[in-house]
Every structure is written in C-alpha cells, then in structure tokens.
Scaffold this motif. Structure first.
Motif, mmCIF file in Angstrom:
data_model
loop_
_atom_site.group_PDB
_atom_site.id
_atom_site.type_symbol
_atom_site.label_atom_id
_atom_site.label_comp_id
_atom_site.label_asym_id
_atom_site.label_seq_id
_atom_site.Cartn_x
_atom_site.Cartn_y
_atom_site.Cartn_z
ATOM 1 N N PHE A 31 0.823 -1.209 0.000
ATOM 2 C CA PHE A 31 0.000 0.000 0.000
ATOM 3 C C PHE A 31 0.859 1.263 0.000
ATOM 4 O O PHE A 31 0.644 2.177 -0.813
ATOM 5 N N VAL A 32 1.855 1.328 0.893
ATOM 6 C CA VAL A 32 2.665 2.550 0.983
ATOM 7 C C VAL A 32 3.554 2.723 -0.242
ATOM 8 O O VAL A 32 3.813 3.855 -0.678
ATOM 9 N N MET A 33 4.029 1.619 -0.820
ATOM 10 C CA MET A 33 4.858 1.745 -2.016
ATOM 11 C C MET A 33 4.016 2.133 -3.225
ATOM 12 O O MET A 33 4.486 2.848 -4.109
ATOM 13 N N PHE A 34 2.777 1.664 -3.273
ATOM 14 C CA PHE A 34 1.861 2.089 -4.334
ATOM 15 C C PHE A 34 1.655 3.601 -4.279
ATOM 16 O O PHE A 34 1.717 4.293 -5.302
ATOM 17 N N LEU A 35 1.426 4.121 -3.086
ATOM 18 C CA LEU A 35 1.179 5.554 -2.925
ATOM 19 C C LEU A 35 2.454 6.381 -3.108
ATOM 20 O O LEU A 35 2.461 7.368 -3.839
ATOM 21 N N SER A 36 3.534 5.979 -2.422
ATOM 22 C CA SER A 36 4.751 6.794 -2.452
ATOM 23 C C SER A 36 5.376 6.814 -3.841
ATOM 24 O O SER A 36 5.890 7.860 -4.276
ATOM 25 N N SER A 37 5.338 5.692 -4.551
ATOM 26 C CA SER A 37 5.907 5.659 -5.903
ATOM 27 C C SER A 37 5.111 6.550 -6.844
ATOM 28 O O SER A 37 5.692 7.318 -7.623
ATOM 29 N N SER A 38 3.799 6.457 -6.770
ATOM 30 C CA SER A 38 2.970 7.262 -7.669
ATOM 31 C C SER A 38 3.111 8.747 -7.360
ATOM 32 O O SER A 38 3.220 9.576 -8.275
ATOM 33 N N MET A 39 3.128 9.102 -6.079
ATOM 34 C CA MET A 39 3.189 10.516 -5.717
ATOM 35 C C MET A 39 4.566 11.116 -5.975
ATOM 36 O O MET A 39 4.677 12.222 -6.514
ATOM 37 N N SER A 40 5.627 10.413 -5.591
ATOM 38 C CA SER A 40 6.967 10.983 -5.746
ATOM 39 C C SER A 40 7.350 11.113 -7.218
ATOM 40 O O SER A 40 7.746 12.195 -7.677
ATOM 41 N N PHE A 41 7.214 10.023 -7.980
ATOM 42 C CA PHE A 41 7.560 10.102 -9.398
ATOM 43 C C PHE A 41 6.573 10.973 -10.167
ATOM 44 O O PHE A 41 6.941 11.618 -11.153
ATOM 45 N N GLY A 42 5.313 11.008 -9.706
ATOM 46 C CA GLY A 42 4.322 11.857 -10.359
ATOM 47 C C GLY A 42 4.652 13.333 -10.203
ATOM 48 O O GLY A 42 4.598 14.104 -11.167
ATOM 49 N N ILE A 43 4.995 13.754 -8.981
ATOM 50 C CA ILE A 43 5.353 15.155 -8.749
ATOM 51 C C ILE A 43 6.637 15.512 -9.495
ATOM 52 O O ILE A 43 6.767 16.614 -10.049
ATOM 53 N N MET A 44 7.586 14.581 -9.514
ATOM 54 C CA MET A 44 8.814 14.823 -10.272
ATOM 55 C C MET A 44 8.512 15.033 -11.755
ATOM 56 O O MET A 44 9.111 15.892 -12.412
ATOM 57 N N ILE A 159 7.979 0.741 -7.871
ATOM 58 C CA ILE A 159 8.990 1.729 -8.251
ATOM 59 C C ILE A 159 9.209 1.714 -9.759
ATOM 60 O O ILE A 159 9.352 2.774 -10.389
ATOM 61 N N PHE A 160 9.242 0.521 -10.353
ATOM 62 C CA PHE A 160 9.392 0.414 -11.808
ATOM 63 C C PHE A 160 8.240 1.116 -12.525
ATOM 64 O O PHE A 160 8.450 1.842 -13.505
ATOM 65 N N ALA A 161 7.025 0.920 -12.041
ATOM 66 C CA ALA A 161 5.858 1.583 -12.644
ATOM 67 C C ALA A 161 5.969 3.100 -12.503
ATOM 68 O O ALA A 161 5.653 3.849 -13.439
ATOM 69 N N GLY A 162 6.438 3.561 -11.335
ATOM 70 C CA GLY A 162 6.614 4.996 -11.129
ATOM 71 C C GLY A 162 7.676 5.578 -12.041
ATOM 72 O O GLY A 162 7.505 6.675 -12.597
ATOM 73 N N MET A 163 8.782 4.851 -12.211
ATOM 74 C CA MET A 163 9.849 5.321 -13.099
ATOM 75 C C MET A 163 9.371 5.366 -14.545
ATOM 76 O O MET A 163 9.708 6.306 -15.286
ATOM 77 N N ALA A 164 8.596 4.381 -14.953
ATOM 78 C CA ALA A 164 8.052 4.368 -16.313
ATOM 79 C C ALA A 164 7.142 5.572 -16.521
ATOM 80 O O ALA A 164 7.193 6.240 -17.567
ATOM 81 N N MET A 165 6.310 5.870 -15.521
ATOM 82 C CA MET A 165 5.440 7.042 -15.598
ATOM 83 C C MET A 165 6.274 8.318 -15.688
ATOM 84 O O MET A 165 5.960 9.216 -16.489
ATOM 85 N N TYR A 166 7.338 8.402 -14.895
ATOM 86 C CA TYR A 166 8.198 9.586 -14.894
ATOM 87 C C TYR A 166 8.842 9.804 -16.260
ATOM 88 O O TYR A 166 8.864 10.928 -16.776
ATOM 89 N N VAL A 167 9.351 8.739 -16.859
ATOM 90 C CA VAL A 167 10.020 8.857 -18.157
ATOM 91 C C VAL A 167 9.029 9.260 -19.245
ATOM 92 O O VAL A 167 9.286 10.175 -20.046
#
Length: 230
Positions: A31-44, A159-167
C-alpha cells in the motif's frame, strides 16, 4: 498508516499472532509503495509545470530540488512500515534508535561535503542518503525475522511503474506551464501508472485477492446506501 496500525499490531504481538502480523506487514508495504511511488515520481514528472504555477517566478531551482529530494519518500515509506508495525510493537527500540542516529550522521557528512558546492541541492541529496541509511539499517537488522526480500520485490514493481510514468510523462510529454497542461499530465500519469500496475495485480494472487475483497466490500456498502436511500 503507522498511527492507525500501531495499536492493532501491538495487540497482535501481545497475543502471539505472528502470521497475521506478517500479512498486515505485506499489505502495508504494498500500500505505501503504491502511494509513495505514484506521488513521488508523479510530482517529479510534472514539476516543470507545477513549480512556476504554484511557487511563481524565482523558484525555478525547486524543479531540480524536487528531482533530487522526492525519491527519499520511497525509503521513508518502506522504513515507516518496518518501524511502526514491527520494531516498536516488538520493543526493538534499540534498532530504531540506532537507525535514526546513523541516518543523522550520514546526513551531517553528506551535507558537509555537498552543501558548500551545491547549496540546497546538496541538502536534498543529504536527506535522500539519510533516509536510505535508516531504511537499509532497519531492514538489515530484521532480515532474519521478516521476509525483507519479498517486501523489496513487491516495492520494486511499484517503483518500476513509477519510473516508467516519470520517463513517459516527464520526458516525452512537453507542454507549456499552464493549468491545462498540468491537468493533462496528471491524468496521463495516472493512466500510465495504472497500465503498468494492473497487470501485476492480476498476476499476483495475494494482491488479486485483496482487490477482490475490497470490491466485494464496496458492493456491500453500495447496497447499504441504496437500501438506506429507499
């Protein structure tokens, strides 16, 4: 999450329900990794549009600081679950204190090395290193008692999903700094993140059962609302 779960986990520890506690830990990490990855990479990813709109002129350096600082949320979220749902209920305060002191020392050293040359960006890098140190130390000390490898594997997928979103959103979608552009990138980011997450959820039996249970509860809640409205 830590404040809410701490009393529940303490009760499970007192009643020797170790297996149930580990299930809660696994769910909490996901749960926390789902939220933190989406929010951190999303804001970046949207920082180039967000900073000029939110902070105004003169704060352009915040774009770079966001890129450096926000990954610390990943380490912070992971360590928070270990701390509040295992170390403190298990009365392993010495490990918690050791990790915090180590993080503070790492922060001081990195700040002393980087701030004179890189100023605020150096301070942001020091924060990331400090949070990483706290997370690593706590994980190392509990690795023989908890399936840390399983938790890390689960975290890496988010984290991989967040990085893909960031790129995809940050590098390939270039728009001018307007409210409309920011909204478009946020919606696109949510879509990309879910595209990468949903297949994993359906492949993971444990997560699939959690989602199914949540949907079933939601249906029951909807039926309750419908009956109440009648």
């Amino acid at each position: 999450l830590g404040v809410v779960m701490l009393p529940r986990i303490s009760n499970l520890m007192a009643s020797k329900q170790i297996d149930t506690n580990k299930k809660y830990l696994s769910k909490s990490i996901a749960f926390v990794m789902f939220l933190s990855s989406s929010m951190s990479f999303g804001i970046m990813a949207v920082s180039k549009e967000f900073v000029p709109l939110f902070y105004g002129p003169g704060f352009e350096k915040c774009i770079v600081i966001f890129q450096v600082l926000l990954p610390s949320c990943l380490f912070l979220a992971f360590a928070n679950v270990i701390r509040t749902q295992y170390l403190i209920p298990k009365r392993k305060d010495n490990i918690y204190i050791l990790s915090v002191i180590s993080g503070a020392l790492v922060n001081i050293v990195i700040n002393a090395l980087l701030i004179p040359r890189y100023q605020s960006v150096g301070a942001a890098a020091g924060t990331v290193c400090a949070e990483a140190a706290v997370c690593v130390i706590q994980s190392v000390f509990v690795r023989n008692e908890l399936p840390i490898g399983k938790y890390i594997k689960s975290a890496l997928l988010f984290i991989f999903a967040g990085m893909a979103m960031y790129v995809i959103i940050g590098c390939f979608i270039r728009l001018e700094s307007t409210v409309g552009a920011l909204f478009i990138k946020i919606v696109a980011g949510v879509f990309v993140y879910l595209v990468f997450i949903i297949p994993y959820v359906f492949m993971n039996k444990e997560l699939k059962s959690w989602v199914k249970a949540a949907l079933d509860k939601n249906r029951l809640f909807q039926k309750f609302l419908n009956r109440a409205s009648r």
